[in-house]
Write an enzyme that holds these catalytic residues in place. Structure first.
Site, PDB file in Angstrom:
ATOM      1  N   GLY A  54       0.814  -1.217   0.000  1.00 32.83           N
ATOM      2  CA  GLY A  54       0.000   0.000   0.000  1.00 32.83           C
ATOM      3  C   GLY A  54       0.845   1.264   0.000  1.00 32.83           C
ATOM      4  O   GLY A  54       0.588   2.204  -0.754  1.00 32.83           O
ATOM      5  N   ARG A  93      -3.855 -22.348   4.418  1.00 34.39           N
ATOM      6  CA  ARG A  93      -4.312 -21.397   3.394  1.00 34.39           C
ATOM      7  C   ARG A  93      -5.774 -21.042   3.619  1.00 34.39           C
ATOM      8  O   ARG A  93      -6.196 -19.912   3.395  1.00 34.39           O
ATOM      9  CB  ARG A  93      -4.187 -22.052   2.008  1.00 34.39           C
ATOM     10  CG  ARG A  93      -2.887 -21.732   1.335  1.00 34.39           C
ATOM     11  CD  ARG A  93      -2.798 -22.444   0.003  1.00 34.39           C
ATOM     12  NE  ARG A  93      -1.409 -22.590  -0.392  1.00 34.39           N
ATOM     13  CZ  ARG A  93      -0.710 -21.652  -1.024  1.00 34.39           C
ATOM     14  NH1 ARG A  93      -1.276 -20.533  -1.361  1.00 34.39           N
ATOM     15  NH2 ARG A  93       0.550 -21.858  -1.332  1.00 34.39           N
ATOM     16  N   ASN A 109      -8.599 -13.091   5.922  1.00 32.89           N
ATOM     17  CA  ASN A 109      -8.537 -11.960   4.988  1.00 32.89           C
ATOM     18  C   ASN A 109      -9.900 -11.635   4.393  1.00 32.89           C
ATOM     19  O   ASN A 109     -10.170 -10.470   4.074  1.00 32.89           O
ATOM     20  CB  ASN A 109      -7.492 -12.222   3.896  1.00 32.89           C
ATOM     21  CG  ASN A 109      -6.082 -11.967   4.430  1.00 32.89           C
ATOM     22  OD1 ASN A 109      -5.916 -11.448   5.527  1.00 32.89           O
ATOM     23  ND2 ASN A 109      -5.074 -12.323   3.656  1.00 32.89           N
ATOM     24  N   THR A 152      -5.228  -7.997  -1.970  1.00 35.45           N
ATOM     25  CA  THR A 152      -5.104  -8.946  -0.860  1.00 35.45           C
ATOM     26  C   THR A 152      -5.224 -10.386  -1.359  1.00 35.45           C
ATOM     27  O   THR A 152      -6.094 -10.702  -2.173  1.00 35.45           O
ATOM     28  CB  THR A 152      -6.218  -8.662   0.179  1.00 35.45           C
ATOM     29  OG1 THR A 152      -6.163  -7.288   0.547  1.00 35.45           O
ATOM     30  CG2 THR A 152      -6.056  -9.543   1.413  1.00 35.45           C
ATOM     31  N   ASN A 153      -4.375 -11.243  -0.818  1.00 36.93           N
ATOM     32  CA  ASN A 153      -4.414 -12.667  -1.187  1.00 36.93           C
ATOM     33  C   ASN A 153      -5.289 -13.481  -0.254  1.00 36.93           C
ATOM     34  O   ASN A 153      -5.451 -13.096   0.897  1.00 36.93           O
ATOM     35  CB  ASN A 153      -2.979 -13.233  -1.158  1.00 36.93           C
ATOM     36  CG  ASN A 153      -2.268 -12.973  -2.469  1.00 36.93           C
ATOM     37  OD1 ASN A 153      -2.843 -13.143  -3.533  1.00 36.93           O
ATOM     38  ND2 ASN A 153      -1.009 -12.562  -2.389  1.00 36.93           N
ATOM     39  N   HIS A 172      -3.869 -16.468  -9.317  1.00 33.70           N
ATOM     40  CA  HIS A 172      -2.584 -15.951  -8.834  1.00 33.70           C
ATOM     41  C   HIS A 172      -2.076 -16.943  -7.794  1.00 33.70           C
ATOM     42  O   HIS A 172      -2.366 -16.839  -6.623  1.00 33.70           O
ATOM     43  CB  HIS A 172      -2.826 -14.573  -8.206  1.00 33.70           C
ATOM     44  CG  HIS A 172      -1.578 -13.935  -7.704  1.00 33.70           C
ATOM     45  ND1 HIS A 172      -0.448 -13.806  -8.473  1.00 33.70           N
ATOM     46  CD2 HIS A 172      -1.283 -13.355  -6.510  1.00 33.70           C
ATOM     47  CE1 HIS A 172       0.483 -13.186  -7.773  1.00 33.70           C
ATOM     48  NE2 HIS A 172      -0.002 -12.910  -6.581  1.00 33.70           N
TER      49      HIS A 172
HETATM   50  N1  APR Z   1      -8.165  -2.457   7.859  1.00 35.76           N
HETATM   51  C1  APR Z   1      -7.155  -1.722   7.359  1.00 35.76           C
HETATM   52  N2  APR Z   1      -5.882  -2.172   7.287  1.00 35.76           N
HETATM   53  C2  APR Z   1      -5.650  -3.404   7.758  1.00 35.76           C
HETATM   54  C3  APR Z   1      -6.662  -4.236   8.282  1.00 35.76           C
HETATM   55  C4  APR Z   1      -7.966  -3.706   8.329  1.00 35.76           C
HETATM   56  N3  APR Z   1      -8.976  -4.412   8.838  1.00 35.76           N
HETATM   57  N4  APR Z   1      -6.100  -5.417   8.643  1.00 35.76           N
HETATM   58  C5  APR Z   1      -4.789  -5.347   8.341  1.00 35.76           C
HETATM   59  N5  APR Z   1      -4.511  -4.134   7.807  1.00 35.76           N
HETATM   60  C6  APR Z   1      -3.234  -3.599   7.362  1.00 35.76           C
HETATM   61  C7  APR Z   1      -2.071  -3.973   8.269  1.00 35.76           C
HETATM   62  O1  APR Z   1      -2.047  -3.172   9.433  1.00 35.76           O
HETATM   63  C8  APR Z   1      -0.877  -3.736   7.340  1.00 35.76           C
HETATM   64  O2  APR Z   1      -0.362  -2.419   7.464  1.00 35.76           O
HETATM   65  O3  APR Z   1      -2.867  -4.169   6.097  1.00 35.76           O
HETATM   66  C9  APR Z   1      -1.473  -3.934   5.937  1.00 35.76           C
HETATM   67  C10 APR Z   1      -0.852  -5.120   5.190  1.00 35.76           C
HETATM   68  O4  APR Z   1       0.460  -4.794   4.950  1.00 35.76           O
HETATM   69  P1  APR Z   1       1.677  -5.839   4.980  1.00 35.76           P
HETATM   70  O5  APR Z   1       1.500  -6.785   6.121  1.00 35.76           O
HETATM   71  O6  APR Z   1       2.933  -5.044   4.851  1.00 35.76           O
HETATM   72  O7  APR Z   1       1.430  -6.702   3.671  1.00 35.76           O
HETATM   73  P2  APR Z   1       1.831  -6.324   2.172  1.00 35.76           P
HETATM   74  O8  APR Z   1       3.169  -6.876   1.872  1.00 35.76           O
HETATM   75  O9  APR Z   1       1.569  -4.880   1.943  1.00 35.76           O
HETATM   76  O10 APR Z   1       0.774  -7.202   1.370  1.00 35.76           O
HETATM   77  C11 APR Z   1      -0.605  -6.854   1.386  1.00 35.76           C
HETATM   78  O11 APR Z   1      -1.018  -7.867  -0.725  1.00 35.76           O
HETATM   79  O12 APR Z   1       0.287  -9.138  -2.145  1.00 35.76           O
HETATM   80  C12 APR Z   1      -0.706  -9.170  -1.147  1.00 35.76           C
HETATM   81  O13 APR Z   1      -0.360 -11.274  -0.014  1.00 35.76           O
HETATM   82  C13 APR Z   1      -0.253  -9.885   0.100  1.00 35.76           C
HETATM   83  O14 APR Z   1      -2.424 -10.013   1.101  1.00 35.76           O
HETATM   84  C14 APR Z   1      -1.188  -9.330   1.114  1.00 35.76           C
HETATM   85  C15 APR Z   1      -1.402  -7.886   0.633  1.00 35.76           C
END
Ligand code: APR
Length: 319
Positions: free
Chosen positions: A23, A97, A104, A128-129, A184
Site C-alpha cells: 500500500g 491457506r 482476509n 489482498t491474497n 494468482h
Molecule cells: N483495515 C485496514 N488495514 C488493515 C486491516 C484492516 N482491517 N487489517 C490489516 N490491515 C493492514 C495492516 O495493518 C498492514 O499495514 O494491512 C497492511 C498489510 O500490509 P503488509 O503486512 O505489509 O502486507 P503487504 O506486503 O503490503 O501485502 C498486502 O497484498 O500481495 C498481497 O499477499 C499480500 O495479502 C497481502 C497484501
C-alpha cells in the site's frame, strides 16, 4: 494571495486500504507519477499518517504536488475514483491457506463495505491474497457491476515471466511481452505461445525445456521472494503492477492487460474471478478478450479455476 476560478476543481483521488509494504509503495508511485491525490488507510494507529507525512515531505524533492493523507477513518476516503484494497494478514506459522482465506475475507468484506459507503462510484482494485477469491468477495459485498471490480495479479505474474525471459535471452525486458492467465498462485497459466520478444514468439527463441524452467520460476515467483526476504512478501513489483492499472483507468488508456476479471461464460468459465486479458478504461473493465487456447492450455486454465472455486467455498458462508 487570493484567487477565484469559475472552474470546479475536483482532484482525482485514489484510496488505498492497508498502508503496509504494498500500500505505501503504491501510494509513492501514484503520487510521484502525479496521477492522483492519495488517501492511505490502516488500522495500526499512526502508521498511515506517518507514511503519508513522510511521502509528503519528499514531494518538494520529487517535484509533485499531490495531496497524500493518512487516516484510520473511512470518511477520509470519500469520493474516491479508485479504491485499492491491500489490507490483510500474511500467513503465520500453523495457519492453513484456508485459515488465511477466512481471516482476509473478514478484512476485505469490512473494507469494501466501508469504502463503498463513501465512494459509491469508485472502481475497486483488489490486491489482498488469495487474490481471485478476495476479488470475488469484494465484488459481492460491493453490489457493483463486475466491470468495476478487478484483481491485480496478471500484470505482476506476466512481468515476472517477462523478466525471466529477458534474463535468459540477454535482452531488454522492455521488448518482452508475456501472457499469464489463471489464478494468482501455483496453478497460474503462463502461455509461451502468446509471449514475445519484439513480436517474435518465445517458442521460436528458446527450446521447450528452457521455457518450462522459466514457466516454473514464474509460478514460484512470489515464493522465491518470500524465501529470500524471510519476513513478508514482494511489494515493489506488486505496487508497480497496481499502479499500471490505476494509471490506465485514470488516463482512460485503452490498454490490454491481464487482470482478474469476472467471467460469465468466456473460456467456458462462470461466476468466478480469474486472470484473463482485458481492455481497461475509465469505466473499469471495458472488454474481456477470449484467446484461442489449445486443449492443454484450456485444461490448465480450468484446473486453475477449480482451485479458485475450492478456495472460494471456504469463505462463501461469510457473505
Ligand atoms: N483495515 C485496514 N488495514 C488493515 C486491516 C484492516 N482491517 N487489517 C490489516 N490491515 C493492514 C495492516 O495493518 C498492514 O499495514 O494491512 C497492511 C498489510 O500490509 P503488509 O503486512 O505489509 O502486507 P503487504 O506486503 O503490503 O501485502 C498486502 O497484498 O500481495 C498481497 O499477499 C499480500 O495479502 C497481502 C497484501
Amino acid at each position: 494571495m487570493t484567487t477565484s476560478s469559475p472552474l470546479t476543481c475536483r482532484p482525482t483521488r485514489v484510496s488505498i486500504v492497508g498502508a503496509g509494504n504494498v500500500g505505501s509503495t503504491l501510494a509513492q508511485r501514484i503520487a510521484e507519477k502525479n496521477l492522483a491525490d492519495v488517501v492511505l488507510l490502516d488500522i495500526v494507529p499512526g502508521r498511515p499518517e506517518g507514511i503519508a507525512l513522510d511521502l509528503v515531505e519528499a514531494s518538494a524533492i520529487e517535484q509533485h504536488d499531490r495531496k497524500i493523507i493518512g487516516a484510520k477513518d473511512y470518511a477520509a476516503t470519500h469520493d474516491s475514483d479508485i479504491v485499492v484494497i491491500t489490507a490483510g494478514l500474511p500467513r503465520r506459522p500453523g495457519m492453513s491457506r484456508d485459515d488465511l482465506t477466512r481471516t482476509n475475507a473478514h478484512i476485505v468484506i469490512e473494507a469494501t463495505k466501508q469504502a463503498i459507503t463513501y465512494s459509491p462510484n469508485a472502481i475497486f482494485i483488489i490486491i489482498t491474497n488469495p487474490l481471485d477469491v478476495m476479488t470475488y468477495i469484494s465484488w459481492k459485498v460491493s453490489g457493483l457491476p463486475p466491470q468495476r471490480v478487478m484483481g491485480m495479479a496478471g500484470i505482476l505474474d506476466s512481468a515476472r515471466f517477462q523478466t525471466f525471459i529477458a534474463m535468459e535471452l540477454g535482452v531488454s525486458a522492455i521488448d518482452v511481452r508475456a501472457m499469464v492467465l489463471g489464478s494468482h498462485g501455483d496453478l497460474m497459466v503462463p502461455v509461451p505461445r502468446y509471449s514475445t520478444v519484439s513480436g517474435i514468439p518465445i517458442t521460436e527463441l528458446m527450446d521447450a525445456a528452457t521455457i518450462e524452467r522459466l514457466v516454473d520460476r514464474t509460478r514460484n515467483g512470489g515464493a522465491e521472494i518470500v524465501e529470500l526476504l524471510k519476513t513478508g512478501g514482494a511489494y515493489y513489483a506488486p505496487a508497480s503492477s497496481a499502479c499500471v492499472m490505476v494509471e490506465t483507468i485514470l488516463l482512460n488508456q485503452p490498454r490490454i492487460l491481464p487482470i482478474a476479471a469476472y467471467l460469465e461464460g468466456k473460456y467456458g468459465l462462470n461466476d468466478l474471478f480469474i486472470g484473463v486479458p482485458a481492455r481497461l478504461g475509465c469505466g473499469g473493465i471495458e472488454e474481456i478478450l477470449e484467446l484461442n487456447l489449445t486443449d492443454e492450455e484450456k485444461a490448465a486454465l480450468h484446473h486453475s479455476a477449480d482451485s479458485v472455486r475450492k478456495s472460494l467455498d471456504q469463505a462463501l458462508d461469510l457473505l
